[in-house]
Every structure is written in structure tokens, then in C-alpha cells.
Scaffold this motif. Structure first.
Motif, PDB file in Angstrom:
ATOM      1  N   ARG A  90       0.764  -1.140  -0.068  1.00  0.00           N
ATOM      2  CA  ARG A  90      -0.045  -0.077   0.146  1.00  0.00           C
ATOM      3  C   ARG A  90       0.835   1.169  -0.006  1.00  0.00           C
ATOM      4  O   ARG A  90       0.470   2.383  -0.598  1.00  0.00           O
ATOM      5  CB  ARG A  90      -0.925   0.039   1.158  1.00  0.00           C
ATOM      6  CG  ARG A  90      -2.156  -0.911   1.238  1.00  0.00           C
ATOM      7  CD  ARG A  90      -3.066  -0.981   2.519  1.00  0.00           C
ATOM      8  NE  ARG A  90      -3.780   0.298   2.133  1.00  0.00           N
ATOM      9  CZ  ARG A  90      -3.720   1.144   3.241  1.00  0.00           C
ATOM     10  NH1 ARG A  90      -2.812   0.999   4.288  1.00  0.00           N
ATOM     11  NH2 ARG A  90      -4.166   2.269   3.176  1.00  0.00           N
ATOM     12  N   HIS A  91       1.877   1.260   0.780  1.00  0.00           N
ATOM     13  CA  HIS A  91       2.799   2.429   0.786  1.00  0.00           C
ATOM     14  C   HIS A  91       4.061   2.310   0.059  1.00  0.00           C
ATOM     15  O   HIS A  91       4.922   3.373   0.079  1.00  0.00           O
ATOM     16  CB  HIS A  91       3.251   2.539   2.380  1.00  0.00           C
ATOM     17  CG  HIS A  91       2.040   2.766   3.452  1.00  0.00           C
ATOM     18  ND1 HIS A  91       1.181   4.063   3.221  1.00  0.00           N
ATOM     19  CD2 HIS A  91       1.530   1.979   4.166  1.00  0.00           C
ATOM     20  CE1 HIS A  91       0.250   3.898   4.124  1.00  0.00           C
ATOM     21  NE2 HIS A  91       0.556   2.751   4.636  1.00  0.00           N
ATOM     22  N   GLY A  92       4.190   1.363  -1.026  1.00  0.00           N
ATOM     23  CA  GLY A  92       5.127   1.181  -1.688  1.00  0.00           C
ATOM     24  C   GLY A  92       4.747   1.309  -3.183  1.00  0.00           C
ATOM     25  O   GLY A  92       4.358   2.272  -3.576  1.00  0.00           O
ATOM     26  N   ILE A  93       4.937   0.074  -3.951  1.00  0.00           N
ATOM     27  CA  ILE A  93       4.648  -0.026  -5.184  1.00  0.00           C
ATOM     28  C   ILE A  93       3.405   0.532  -5.880  1.00  0.00           C
ATOM     29  O   ILE A  93       3.088   0.885  -6.706  1.00  0.00           O
ATOM     30  CB  ILE A  93       5.033  -1.229  -5.799  1.00  0.00           C
ATOM     31  CG1 ILE A  93       5.430  -1.174  -7.419  1.00  0.00           C
ATOM     32  CG2 ILE A  93       4.048  -2.284  -5.469  1.00  0.00           C
ATOM     33  CD1 ILE A  93       5.723  -2.262  -7.881  1.00  0.00           C
ATOM     34  N   GLN A  94       2.434   0.326  -4.688  1.00  0.00           N
ATOM     35  CA  GLN A  94       0.939   0.686  -5.187  1.00  0.00           C
ATOM     36  C   GLN A  94       0.870   2.295  -5.395  1.00  0.00           C
ATOM     37  O   GLN A  94      -0.151   2.624  -5.644  1.00  0.00           O
ATOM     38  CB  GLN A  94       0.054   0.059  -4.056  1.00  0.00           C
ATOM     39  CG  GLN A  94      -0.231  -1.385  -4.267  1.00  0.00           C
ATOM     40  CD  GLN A  94      -1.621  -2.074  -3.503  1.00  0.00           C
ATOM     41  OE1 GLN A  94      -2.068  -1.229  -2.847  1.00  0.00           O
ATOM     42  NE2 GLN A  94      -1.853  -3.290  -3.859  1.00  0.00           N
ATOM     43  N   ARG A  95       1.696   3.029  -4.750  1.00  0.00           N
ATOM     44  CA  ARG A  95       1.828   4.516  -4.745  1.00  0.00           C
ATOM     45  C   ARG A  95       2.002   4.713  -6.278  1.00  0.00           C
ATOM     46  O   ARG A  95       1.778   5.926  -6.933  1.00  0.00           O
ATOM     47  CB  ARG A  95       2.677   4.980  -4.121  1.00  0.00           C
ATOM     48  CG  ARG A  95       2.173   5.110  -2.465  1.00  0.00           C
ATOM     49  CD  ARG A  95       3.489   5.202  -1.736  1.00  0.00           C
ATOM     50  NE  ARG A  95       3.780   6.601  -1.833  1.00  0.00           N
ATOM     51  CZ  ARG A  95       4.981   7.360  -1.479  1.00  0.00           C
ATOM     52  NH1 ARG A  95       5.905   6.628  -1.009  1.00  0.00           N
ATOM     53  NH2 ARG A  95       5.070   8.537  -1.821  1.00  0.00           N
ATOM     54  N   LEU A  96       2.874   3.860  -7.193  1.00  0.00           N
ATOM     55  CA  LEU A  96       3.154   4.015  -8.358  1.00  0.00           C
ATOM     56  C   LEU A  96       2.044   4.248  -9.549  1.00  0.00           C
ATOM     57  O   LEU A  96       1.802   5.191 -10.096  1.00  0.00           O
ATOM     58  CB  LEU A  96       4.010   2.979  -8.882  1.00  0.00           C
ATOM     59  CG  LEU A  96       5.168   3.222  -9.967  1.00  0.00           C
ATOM     60  CD1 LEU A  96       5.814   4.500  -9.903  1.00  0.00           C
ATOM     61  CD2 LEU A  96       5.877   2.096 -10.258  1.00  0.00           C
ATOM     62  N   PRO A  97       1.238   3.248  -9.491  1.00  0.00           N
ATOM     63  CA  PRO A  97      -0.013   3.284 -10.305  1.00  0.00           C
ATOM     64  C   PRO A  97      -0.911   4.610 -10.253  1.00  0.00           C
ATOM     65  O   PRO A  97      -1.287   5.235 -11.143  1.00  0.00           O
ATOM     66  CB  PRO A  97      -1.098   2.053 -10.346  1.00  0.00           C
ATOM     67  CG  PRO A  97      -0.435   1.491  -9.091  1.00  0.00           C
ATOM     68  CD  PRO A  97       1.063   1.879  -8.791  1.00  0.00           C
ATOM     69  N   LEU A  98      -1.097   4.998  -8.804  1.00  0.00           N
ATOM     70  CA  LEU A  98      -2.068   6.132  -8.541  1.00  0.00           C
ATOM     71  C   LEU A  98      -1.258   7.388  -9.084  1.00  0.00           C
ATOM     72  O   LEU A  98      -1.765   8.160  -9.545  1.00  0.00           O
ATOM     73  CB  LEU A  98      -2.001   5.982  -7.031  1.00  0.00           C
ATOM     74  CG  LEU A  98      -3.176   4.866  -6.540  1.00  0.00           C
ATOM     75  CD1 LEU A  98      -3.052   5.111  -4.809  1.00  0.00           C
ATOM     76  CD2 LEU A  98      -4.440   5.148  -7.042  1.00  0.00           C
ATOM     77  N   ALA A  99      -0.001   7.549  -8.639  1.00  0.00           N
ATOM     78  CA  ALA A  99       0.614   8.780  -9.248  1.00  0.00           C
ATOM     79  C   ALA A  99       0.696   8.850 -10.552  1.00  0.00           C
ATOM     80  O   ALA A  99       0.602   9.856 -11.164  1.00  0.00           O
ATOM     81  CB  ALA A  99       2.063   8.809  -8.521  1.00  0.00           C
ATOM     82  N   LEU A 100       1.070   7.781 -11.435  1.00  0.00           N
ATOM     83  CA  LEU A 100       1.225   7.919 -12.846  1.00  0.00           C
ATOM     84  C   LEU A 100      -0.007   7.952 -13.454  1.00  0.00           C
ATOM     85  O   LEU A 100      -0.282   8.817 -14.404  1.00  0.00           O
ATOM     86  CB  LEU A 100       2.085   6.783 -13.440  1.00  0.00           C
ATOM     87  CG  LEU A 100       2.208   6.573 -14.837  1.00  0.00           C
ATOM     88  CD1 LEU A 100       3.145   7.844 -15.261  1.00  0.00           C
ATOM     89  CD2 LEU A 100       3.110   5.361 -15.137  1.00  0.00           C
ATOM     90  N   HIS A 101      -1.027   7.206 -12.906  1.00  0.00           N
ATOM     91  CA  HIS A 101      -2.261   7.139 -13.696  1.00  0.00           C
ATOM     92  C   HIS A 101      -3.029   8.786 -13.584  1.00  0.00           C
ATOM     93  O   HIS A 101      -3.742   9.193 -14.245  1.00  0.00           O
ATOM     94  CB  HIS A 101      -3.199   6.364 -13.088  1.00  0.00           C
ATOM     95  CG  HIS A 101      -4.622   6.137 -13.786  1.00  0.00           C
ATOM     96  ND1 HIS A 101      -4.856   5.586 -15.024  1.00  0.00           N
ATOM     97  CD2 HIS A 101      -5.954   6.549 -13.136  1.00  0.00           C
ATOM     98  CE1 HIS A 101      -6.058   5.681 -15.324  1.00  0.00           C
ATOM     99  NE2 HIS A 101      -6.702   6.303 -14.112  1.00  0.00           N
ATOM    100  N   HIS A 102      -2.619   9.592 -12.410  1.00  0.00           N
ATOM    101  CA  HIS A 102      -3.337  10.796 -12.007  1.00  0.00           C
ATOM    102  C   HIS A 102      -2.402  12.135 -12.676  1.00  0.00           C
ATOM    103  O   HIS A 102      -2.981  13.217 -12.388  1.00  0.00           O
ATOM    104  CB  HIS A 102      -3.553  11.037 -10.507  1.00  0.00           C
ATOM    105  CG  HIS A 102      -4.737  10.016 -10.185  1.00  0.00           C
ATOM    106  ND1 HIS A 102      -4.614   9.100  -9.191  1.00  0.00           N
ATOM    107  CD2 HIS A 102      -6.088  10.099 -10.284  1.00  0.00           C
ATOM    108  CE1 HIS A 102      -5.843   8.509  -9.074  1.00  0.00           C
ATOM    109  NE2 HIS A 102      -6.768   9.120  -9.792  1.00  0.00           N
TER     110      HIS A 102
END
Length: 265
Positions: A90-102
Motif C-alpha cells: 500500500r505504501h510502496g509500489i501501489q503508490r506508483l499506479p496512482l501517481a502515474l495514472h493521475h
């Protein structure tokens, strides 16, 4: 961020290129600092109005190998609990799709080689994918006994359809660049030496348009994936009202009217 992990360049037209650069792990996203470097770069891009398009590519023969097996070896140890692993995601790699997608600016993945597991998903997080003839794609999590934990199950069906996404995800087998083109995973396949020039040329076609309108249009396309028609039309009306008041739109209309008047004389 260090140059051993991520290279950054920006051209006069406002096109930023981020290059994954960790060849010893074939640009693995975990256990290398690449995820953290990308998150830092995305945060800076979002604040910088001079950056108009992002190209994401990699050095070496592999776009990204996804997860690092050494890191998986740590995760299976008894002292690392499932609850701790959930928080790591949740606090690692899953931040990547949220940041890039937005990101509001257009994003182009220039896929130079194998995109494996989370590397395949990273390409899918971008708006557009262009592939080298040497590229291949594998949603290969099942091959190492795990699930796509970084958003691949959300992105892939939206890009290639559920049936093909299920095929890729449940077999873990790779597809070549031509199959990726046939399936709609990429929009173009080009010779390896033409990959970055093609991505840059496409980016420059976008930078010639109003950056504010590009951002609004991208947001509408994103919202259209989930919103009802009525809600999307309501949002479109609001965005169009903003668009009509931009100086770029006014200049285009005034130029057209001036040329039209000139033809009448």
C-alpha cells in the motif's frame, strides 16, 4: 534519485524523458530504488507547468523485469507477516499506479524490450504505449506464485479486453510486439532505433496544442472510463466553458474569422 537508477532529460518543447537505468536487475521496480525515484519524479512533474508530455523508457535490453526475486525471498521469511506485507504494498509500489495514472500531462511508454510482471503493468499505466520490434509483454505473476498486486488487474482488461487479459494473466506467457499491436496493447511497433524518435515526434505533435486543453481532454478520457454518459456530459460542459475562455482558443477563432473576411474582399 541517483543517475544509477533513473535518468531525466527535458527538451525545449517541454517533453521530459525518464529512463529506467538499473541494468544489473534488468530495471526491477522493487529493491532497487526505482519506485521511489519514479514517485519523486512524478511529484516534480505535476508541479512543473513547463513539462507538457512524459516519455517513459529504459536503458538496456529490458524495459523492466518487474519484481526483484531477492526481495521476494525476504518477503517469504516467517518474521515478515502478511499484515506487514500488505502495508508494504500500500505504501510502496501501489503508490506508483496512482501517481502515474493521475498525472495530468500525457504519458507515453516507449517499450524497448521485455516488460515483465510489474514492468508490463508500468507500461499499462501510461496513456500510450509504443513498442520496439524487440519488445515483449508478460503479465507473469502466476509464474512466480503471486497475483498482480500493483494494479495490473485494473489496467490490463481496460486496454485489451477481459478475455485477452485473463489469458495473459492466467498463463503468464509472453506476447511479442506484433501480437501486442494486434491486441491493442500498443499503438505502434517500430524498429528499435526508431523507438525514441517516434515517441518524441508523437509527443511534439501534442505539445503544439494548448497544454491546458490537453490536460482537460486527458481528464475527460479518464473519467469516461467510469462515469455515466450523463455525468460525463455534465463535466464536459464545465470543461468546455473553461476552454472557450482560453487565449489559445480565442486566437484560433480570431485568425479563422480574419482569413474568412479576407477571402470575401
Amino acid at each position: 534519485m541517483t543517475e544509477a537508477v533513473l535518468l531525466e532529460t527535458i527538451d525545449p518543447q517541454g517533453v521530459m524523458t525518464l529512463t529506467l537505468n538499473h541494468e544489473p536487475t534488468r530495471n526491477a521496480l522493487t529493491g532497487t530504488g526505482l519506485t521511489e525515484a519514479l514517485l519523486d519524479a512524478f511529484a516534480r512533474i505535476e508541479r512543473n507547468r513547463d513539462i507538457k508530455v512524459l516519455i517513459l523508457t529504459a536503458k538496456g535490453k529490458v524495459f523492466s523485469s518487474g519484481g526483484k526475486i531477492d526481495e521476494m525471498a525476504r518477503q517469504i521469511q516467517p518474521e515478515v507477516s502478511s499484515a506487514a506485507l500488505r502495508q508494504e504494498y500500500r505504501h510502496g509500489i501501489q503508490r506508483l499506479p496512482l501517481a502515474l495514472h493521475h498525472l495530468e500531462i500525457p504519458t507515453i511508454a516507449a517499450v524497448n524490450g521485455m516488460a515483465i510482471g510489474a514492468g508490463c503493468d508500468l507500461a499499462c499505466m501510461c496513456d500510450i504505449r509504443i513498442a520496439s520490434e524487440k519488445a515483449s509483454f508478460a503479465e507473469s505473476f502466476v509464474k512466480v506464485g503471486i497475483i498482480p498486486g500493483d494494479g495490473g488487474a485494473w489496467f490490463l482488461p481496460r486496454i485489451i479486453g477481459m478475455a485477452r487479459a485473463v489469458e495473459m494473466s492466467l498463463t503468464g506467457e509472453s506476447i511479442d510486439a506484433q501480437t501486442a499491436l494486434d491486441w491493442g496493447l500498443v499503438s505502434r511497433v517500430v524498429p528499435d532505433e526508431q523507438l525514441l524518435p517516434t515517441a518524441t515526434e508523437l509527443a511534439h505533435k501534442m505539445t503544439g496544442n494548448s497544454p491546458d486543453i490537453i490536460r482537460l481532454t486527458k481528464r475527460l478520457l479518464r473519467e469516461g472510463q467510469q462515469a455515466s454518459l450523463a455525468n460525463l456530459l455534465e463535466l464536459s460542459a464545465a470543461y468546455q466553458a473553461i476552454a472557450h475562455k482560453t487565449p489559445e482558443h480565442a486566437a484560433i477563432v480570431q485568425d479563422f474569422m480574419a482569413r474568412k473576411a479576407q477571402k470575401k474582399t
